[in-house]
Write an enzyme that holds these catalytic residues in place. Structure first.
Site: not given
Length: 522
Positions: A183, A235, A252, A345, A397, A456
């Site tokens: 994470e 990032r 999208g 990811d 994040w 998770d």
């Protein structure tokens, strides 16, 4: 000549969802990721590596639990029958979806051919790409434990790290130098543990660098070095938002495949039952497109692959144009070569965003002409430019930027359980064991403790999706841990069949060493 560099960083991870039950939900998670993400990603990387006109570069984190699944021959032997079942169901696609079904059928057939060609051996393909310089393979926590919430027992953090390093070297043949922190979560002092395990660089969310002390001169556009000697990259939100955001970014777009509409929901229940599927759930058979933002699922239009393919080329060009402009602006005000770090990811590419692997392929094709040089994180550190020494800020994040998503009223109860079990493991290791049989029990207890710590399950409890499964997984591993510890402490006899069953079901990390929980000096 490119004004700067772009480092694409992908984190490939699944929890240890190995199941002895064919057709289980957990098996679906793994096989869908194989079909939609890992195999297409390998195909794209190998094709780009074979093209002399391209210079593909990618930093790829392979979590130890995912590597365990990829190396599991018994589990992987069920992949082709799983694909075959979906090929049968695809024949039942409703009228009007023939073109979309044919396209998906071709993709499934390509996956079968690829699987046959590699003999179900994915790990050597990743190794070869690293040898070619295309990939920089980095590790993660052993079971993706959320390290800031384990730090009360520092031995628990060390066990997550050293188990990961050992497993990475066992399966990939090289000790990792980099790590994707689970994470992207960091706490003060973690850098000392990383360096002690031979891990020299990682990625944080932007505020992990922007709130560092002192504030980095170049913000997130150059790596920093912690006091302990670990490098950290930040990032860049401008380089990531267009790719991951379904609302504001490319996924999208109305031409791309809709994630939530699936034949698992659309086919008659009797049809599913006749194929051995006992409950409705997504099957990875998606034949509609996004259509428009806010469009109800029942109004989604059929997927049109040719239009989506054209859109990919356009979006890749737009993305690279944006990065070239960003780098050019930075180069004029920086005394070193600017670097943009874009972490994601891995499952975004193919699973969540079906066209994602082809987007990467388009980036590899277009990068040089767009004036953007792709690099790995290891390459970015290979020059002679000095790094500013800063103390990274605690961060993650996740939503809220810190630890809220893994520490709230839905999942906070788990933290106390982790701490109690970790303390018991440290105590038991300190006391030692009296026989080889007890050593075996303690080793298995270590596996169960690591599995219970997977972030998770905490994430799922907060997200409110398959919460019963997540709660059951945590409680199952903790129960097994305490039974094993009790057997060592009190001589309680454990059923031989039970021991055999858990050694098979939770048999990952064959080199796990209980000594990793030896008490650390203050």
């Amino acid at each position: 000549m490119a004004a700067g560099d772009l480092a694409l960083v992908l984190h490939a991870h699944l929890p240890y969802v190995r199941s002895n039950e064919p057709g289980s939900l957990e098996e679906d998670w793994y096989f869908q990721a194989l079909q939609e993400c890992y195999l297409p990603l390998l195909a794209v990387l190998e094709a780009a590596a074979a093209n002399r006109l391209q210079r593909p570069r990618l930093t790829l984190g392979l979590s130890p639990t995912l590597l365990s699944l990829l190396a599991d021959r018994q589990l992987n032997a069920r992949f082709l029958p799983w694909i075959a079942l979906r090929q049968e169901l695809l024949l039942q696609a409703p009228e009007g979806l023939e073109a979309a079904a044919a396209h998906l059928g071709q993709q499934l057939a390509a996956v079968v051919r690829q699987w046959d060609q590699i003999g179900a051996e994915l790990i050597p393909r990743f190794q070869r790409l690293q040898q070619l310089g295309v990939l920089d393979l980095i590790t993660c926590g052993a079971t993706h434990g959320y390290l800031p919430l384990l730090r009360q027992v520092p031995e628990a953090v060390r066990a997550q790290l050293v188990t990961a390093v050992r497993e990475h070297e066992r399966l990939l043949g090289q000790r990792p130098l980099g790590i994707w922190l689970p994470e992207c979560a960091y706490y003060e002092g973690l850098d000392e543990q990383l360096v002690a395990c031979g891990l020299r660089y990682s990625v944080l969310d932007g505020h992990g660098l922007l709130h560092a002390l002192p504030r980095p001169r170049y913000g997130v556009f150059a790596p920093i070095c912690s006091p302990a000697g670990a490098a950290f990259f930040g990032r860049d939100s401008s380089a990531t938002l267009p790719v991951w955001s379904a609302r504001e970014g490319y996924p999208g777009d109305g031409a791309y495949r809709e994630f939530h509409r699936d034949l698992g929901w659309d086919l008659p229940e009797a049809e599913l039952t006749s194929h051995g599927i006992r409950s409705r759930r997504p099957l990875g058979l998606k034949l509609h497109r996004v259509t428009a933002q806010g469009c109800p699922l029942e109004q989604k239009q059929p997927y049109e692959p040719a239009i989506a393919a054209e859109r990919i080329e356009h979006h890749a060009a737009a993305y690279l144009e944006g990065r070239a402009e960003e780098l050019s602006g930075l180069a004029s005000s920086m005394e070193r070569r600017p670097l943009l770090v874009a972490p994601f990811d891995a499952e975004l590419f193919g699973h969540w965003w079906f066209e994602g692997p082809q987007f990467l392929a388009a980036l590899f094709r277009q990068a040089e002409s767009a004036g953007v040089r792709l690099v790995t994180l290891r390459e970015a550190l290979s020059g002679d430019e000095p790094l500013q020494v800063c103390r990274p800020s605690p961060s993650s994040w996740g939503q809220g930027g810190y630890h809220d998503y893994w520490l709230n009223d839905t999942n906070a109860w788990v933290v106390a359980e982790w701490q109690r079990a970790s303390q018991a493991m440290v105590r038991r290791v300190q006391q030692g064991v009296g026989s080889e049989a007890q050593r075996g029990l303690l080793t298995q207890a270590g596996r169960e403790l690591l599995l219970a710590q997977s972030s998770d399950w905490s994430f799922i409890l907060r997200a409110g999706t398959t919460t019963e499964l997540a709660k059951e997984r945590i409680e199952r591993h903790l129960d097994r841990f305490w039974r094993l510890i009790d057997a060592i402490d009190n001589g309680t006899e454990l059923p031989a069949q039970w021991l055999k069953a858990i050694s098979i079901e939770d048999g990952l990390f064959p080199l796990l060493n209980a000594a990793d929980w030896v008490p650390m000096r203050s």
